[in-house]
Design a protein around this motif. Sequence first.
Motif, PDB file in Angstrom:
ATOM      1  N   HIS A   1       0.791  -1.227   0.000  1.00 36.91           N
ATOM      2  CA  HIS A   1       0.000   0.000   0.000  1.00 36.91           C
ATOM      3  C   HIS A   1       0.823   1.276   0.000  1.00 36.91           C
ATOM      4  O   HIS A   1       0.263   2.368  -0.087  1.00 36.91           O
ATOM      5  CB  HIS A   1      -0.920   0.014   1.223  1.00 36.91           C
ATOM      6  N   ARG A   2       2.146   1.163   0.098  1.00 32.88           N
ATOM      7  CA  ARG A   2       2.928   2.389   0.253  1.00 32.88           C
ATOM      8  C   ARG A   2       4.274   2.293  -0.443  1.00 32.88           C
ATOM      9  O   ARG A   2       5.003   1.315  -0.277  1.00 32.88           O
ATOM     10  CB  ARG A   2       3.146   2.663   1.731  1.00 32.88           C
ATOM     11  N   LEU A   3       4.580   3.321  -1.218  1.00 31.79           N
ATOM     12  CA  LEU A   3       5.867   3.426  -1.903  1.00 31.79           C
ATOM     13  C   LEU A   3       6.463   4.793  -1.585  1.00 31.79           C
ATOM     14  O   LEU A   3       5.778   5.813  -1.718  1.00 31.79           O
ATOM     15  CB  LEU A   3       5.678   3.284  -3.419  1.00 31.79           C
ATOM     16  N   THR A   4       7.723   4.809  -1.153  1.00 33.92           N
ATOM     17  CA  THR A   4       8.418   6.076  -0.948  1.00 33.92           C
ATOM     18  C   THR A   4       9.552   6.178  -1.961  1.00 33.92           C
ATOM     19  O   THR A   4      10.292   5.222  -2.183  1.00 33.92           O
ATOM     20  CB  THR A   4       8.983   6.206   0.480  1.00 33.92           C
ATOM     21  N   THR A   5       9.671   7.351  -2.575  1.00 39.65           N
ATOM     22  CA  THR A   5      10.633   7.547  -3.669  1.00 39.65           C
ATOM     23  C   THR A   5      11.517   8.768  -3.474  1.00 39.65           C
ATOM     24  O   THR A   5      12.260   9.134  -4.378  1.00 39.65           O
ATOM     25  CB  THR A   5       9.884   7.679  -5.013  1.00 39.65           C
ATOM     26  N   GLN A   6      11.420   9.385  -2.309  1.00 39.64           N
ATOM     27  CA  GLN A   6      12.267  10.543  -2.006  1.00 39.64           C
ATOM     28  C   GLN A   6      12.899  10.364  -0.632  1.00 39.64           C
ATOM     29  O   GLN A   6      12.215  10.059   0.335  1.00 39.64           O
ATOM     30  CB  GLN A   6      11.465  11.844  -2.034  1.00 39.64           C
ATOM     31  N   ARG A   7      14.217  10.526  -0.578  1.00 42.85           N
ATOM     32  CA  ARG A   7      15.024  10.484   0.650  1.00 42.85           C
ATOM     33  C   ARG A   7      15.137   9.076   1.235  1.00 42.85           C
ATOM     34  O   ARG A   7      16.210   8.653   1.617  1.00 42.85           O
ATOM     35  CB  ARG A   7      14.500  11.470   1.695  1.00 42.85           C
ATOM     36  N   ILE A   8      14.037   8.382   1.403  1.00 47.11           N
ATOM     37  CA  ILE A   8      14.105   6.971   1.753  1.00 47.11           C
ATOM     38  C   ILE A   8      13.343   6.195   0.688  1.00 47.11           C
ATOM     39  O   ILE A   8      12.435   6.727   0.034  1.00 47.11           O
ATOM     40  CB  ILE A   8      13.573   6.673   3.168  1.00 47.11           C
ATOM     41  N   PHE A   9      13.718   4.914   0.518  1.00 49.50           N
ATOM     42  CA  PHE A   9      13.289   4.189  -0.674  1.00 49.50           C
ATOM     43  C   PHE A   9      12.766   2.805  -0.279  1.00 49.50           C
ATOM     44  O   PHE A   9      13.519   1.825  -0.254  1.00 49.50           O
ATOM     45  CB  PHE A   9      14.461   4.091  -1.655  1.00 49.50           C
ATOM     46  N   VAL A  10      11.474   2.756   0.031  1.00 51.56           N
ATOM     47  CA  VAL A  10      10.901   1.511   0.518  1.00 51.56           C
ATOM     48  C   VAL A  10       9.534   1.249  -0.114  1.00 51.56           C
ATOM     49  O   VAL A  10       8.827   2.171  -0.538  1.00 51.56           O
ATOM     50  CB  VAL A  10      10.754   1.514   2.064  1.00 51.56           C
TER      51      VAL A  10
ATOM     52  N   ALA B   1       9.221   0.887  -8.246  1.00 48.51           N
ATOM     53  CA  ALA B   1       9.649   2.233  -7.851  1.00 48.51           C
ATOM     54  C   ALA B   1       9.684   3.178  -9.044  1.00 48.51           C
ATOM     55  O   ALA B   1       9.289   4.348  -8.935  1.00 48.51           O
ATOM     56  CB  ALA B   1      11.016   2.168  -7.181  1.00 48.51           C
ATOM     57  N   ALA B   2      10.150   2.675 -10.182  1.00 46.95           N
ATOM     58  CA  ALA B   2      10.229   3.516 -11.385  1.00 46.95           C
ATOM     59  C   ALA B   2       8.848   3.963 -11.837  1.00 46.95           C
ATOM     60  O   ALA B   2       8.703   5.020 -12.466  1.00 46.95           O
ATOM     61  CB  ALA B   2      10.939   2.761 -12.503  1.00 46.95           C
ATOM     62  N   GLY B   3       7.816   3.183 -11.501  1.00 50.93           N
ATOM     63  CA  GLY B   3       6.450   3.551 -11.862  1.00 50.93           C
ATOM     64  C   GLY B   3       5.921   4.711 -11.054  1.00 50.93           C
ATOM     65  O   GLY B   3       4.905   5.315 -11.403  1.00 50.93           O
ATOM     66  N   GLY B   4       6.593   5.027  -9.929  1.00 47.66           N
ATOM     67  CA  GLY B   4       6.194   6.167  -9.117  1.00 47.66           C
ATOM     68  C   GLY B   4       5.002   5.889  -8.220  1.00 47.66           C
ATOM     69  O   GLY B   4       4.483   4.768  -8.163  1.00 47.66           O
ATOM     70  N   GLU B   5       4.595   6.939  -7.524  1.00 41.37           N
ATOM     71  CA  GLU B   5       3.466   6.831  -6.604  1.00 41.37           C
ATOM     72  C   GLU B   5       2.456   7.938  -6.898  1.00 41.37           C
ATOM     73  O   GLU B   5       2.755   8.878  -7.625  1.00 41.37           O
ATOM     74  CB  GLU B   5       3.949   6.890  -5.158  1.00 41.37           C
ATOM     75  N   ASP B   6       1.257   7.806  -6.327  1.00 38.63           N
ATOM     76  CA  ASP B   6       0.137   8.614  -6.804  1.00 38.63           C
ATOM     77  C   ASP B   6      -0.242   9.801  -5.932  1.00 38.63           C
ATOM     78  O   ASP B   6      -1.203  10.498  -6.243  1.00 38.63           O
ATOM     79  CB  ASP B   6      -1.099   7.719  -6.961  1.00 38.63           C
ATOM     80  N   ASP B   7       0.457  10.029  -4.826  1.00 31.91           N
ATOM     81  CA  ASP B   7      -0.003  11.058  -3.904  1.00 31.91           C
ATOM     82  C   ASP B   7       0.560  12.423  -4.291  1.00 31.91           C
ATOM     83  O   ASP B   7       1.737  12.700  -4.095  1.00 31.91           O
ATOM     84  CB  ASP B   7       0.399  10.706  -2.473  1.00 31.91           C
ATOM     85  N   GLN B   8      -0.279  13.284  -4.821  1.00 36.34           N
ATOM     86  CA  GLN B   8       0.141  14.619  -5.232  1.00 36.34           C
ATOM     87  C   GLN B   8       0.289  15.568  -4.045  1.00 36.34           C
ATOM     88  O   GLN B   8       0.992  16.575  -4.129  1.00 36.34           O
ATOM     89  CB  GLN B   8      -0.874  15.188  -6.241  1.00 36.34           C
TER      90      GLN B   8
ATOM     91  N   ASN C   1       1.525  14.665  -1.057  1.00 39.98           N
ATOM     92  CA  ASN C   1       2.787  14.330  -0.403  1.00 39.98           C
ATOM     93  C   ASN C   1       3.687  13.636  -1.426  1.00 39.98           C
ATOM     94  O   ASN C   1       3.845  12.414  -1.383  1.00 39.98           O
ATOM     95  CB  ASN C   1       2.549  13.405   0.793  1.00 39.98           C
ATOM     96  N   PRO C   2       4.266  14.375  -2.349  1.00 38.97           N
ATOM     97  CA  PRO C   2       5.080  13.762  -3.399  1.00 38.97           C
ATOM     98  C   PRO C   2       6.187  12.899  -2.813  1.00 38.97           C
ATOM     99  O   PRO C   2       6.858  13.288  -1.860  1.00 38.97           O
ATOM    100  CB  PRO C   2       5.652  14.976  -4.143  1.00 38.97           C
ATOM    101  N   GLY C   3       6.343  11.718  -3.399  1.00 38.16           N
ATOM    102  CA  GLY C   3       7.374  10.803  -2.941  1.00 38.16           C
ATOM    103  C   GLY C   3       6.905   9.816  -1.905  1.00 38.16           C
ATOM    104  O   GLY C   3       7.686   8.996  -1.425  1.00 38.16           O
ATOM    105  N   ASP C   4       5.604   9.839  -1.567  1.00 40.87           N
ATOM    106  CA  ASP C   4       5.086   8.967  -0.505  1.00 40.87           C
ATOM    107  C   ASP C   4       3.610   8.707  -0.769  1.00 40.87           C
ATOM    108  O   ASP C   4       2.757   9.531  -0.461  1.00 40.87           O
ATOM    109  CB  ASP C   4       5.281   9.643   0.850  1.00 40.87           C
ATOM    110  N   GLY C   5       3.299   7.560  -1.356  1.00 42.23           N
ATOM    111  CA  GLY C   5       1.906   7.268  -1.669  1.00 42.23           C
ATOM    112  C   GLY C   5       1.706   5.845  -2.131  1.00 42.23           C
ATOM    113  O   GLY C   5       2.559   4.975  -1.938  1.00 42.23           O
ATOM    114  N   PHE C   6       0.578   5.616  -2.773  1.00 49.08           N
ATOM    115  CA  PHE C   6       0.240   4.298  -3.295  1.00 49.08           C
ATOM    116  C   PHE C   6       1.010   4.083  -4.592  1.00 49.08           C
ATOM    117  O   PHE C   6       1.078   4.969  -5.430  1.00 49.08           O
ATOM    118  CB  PHE C   6      -1.267   4.225  -3.551  1.00 49.08           C
ATOM    119  N   PRO C   7       1.641   2.897  -4.783  1.00 50.52           N
ATOM    120  CA  PRO C   7       2.390   2.681  -6.022  1.00 50.52           C
ATOM    121  C   PRO C   7       1.481   2.736  -7.244  1.00 50.52           C
ATOM    122  O   PRO C   7       0.382   2.171  -7.246  1.00 50.52           O
ATOM    123  CB  PRO C   7       3.012   1.291  -5.837  1.00 50.52           C
TER     124      PRO C   7
END
Length: 222
Positions: A107-116, A193-200, A202-208
């Motif tokens: 349910h959660r992908l982070t793509t900025q500063r931490i990468f999980v 991760a390359a597909g990004g996440e959807d939370d506008q 909180n960019p970098g932290d949302g649903f994949p």
Amino acid sequence: MKRTSWVLLTALTTLLPALSSSVAAARPAVADATPTTTCTYTSAVPADHFKGIPVFDAKKAAKPYRATLRTSQGAITFTALTDKAPCTTFSFRFLAEHDYFDRSHCHRLTTQRIFVLQCGDPTGTGSGGPGYSFPDENLQGATYPAGTVAMANAGPNTNGSQFFFVWKDTKLSPNYTPFGQVTTGLDVLEKIAAGGEDDQNNPGDGFPNLPVNIRHVAITKR
């Protein structure tokens, strides 16, 4: 996309915006748990898709295993660190063998500063749990390079079912029990991760954006 977040990596409280105001404040690192041959699993809420509370079996816990998550984006396999985190790996095996993770999604992908990539909540909300909790392990000197599998939590000794994959080397305080190492499927995590996440908001932290549906978790001997 707004969600209630039961588990949150402590670093996110300072590095990334929280998903909701219910997130606990950052907590200091806690001392590593003393190695033990017994583990205590304590009843806790919530109890989503409750499968019971495991009864620790030291003989079974000592047996090495691999876990393969068969997901809609591909298979991810990790080696369980049964020697370093026996309580955690025993719990994960218990839940997997009772099909707890089946038909859930990450349910959660982070793509900025931490990468999980965070998984393990059958409700898909970030607030779900298995009906029990257990203490932290393997924290002394813990680091989180790419391929680490670790427990998410809501503070010290609140482990349940939610866990995360580290898809790129990440700096975190040693507050999250490392209990596995990815052996195959890091490319799958990188693709997600390359597909990004959807939370506008909180960019970098949302649903994949690439849905990660867990079809089944298979446990095999190592």
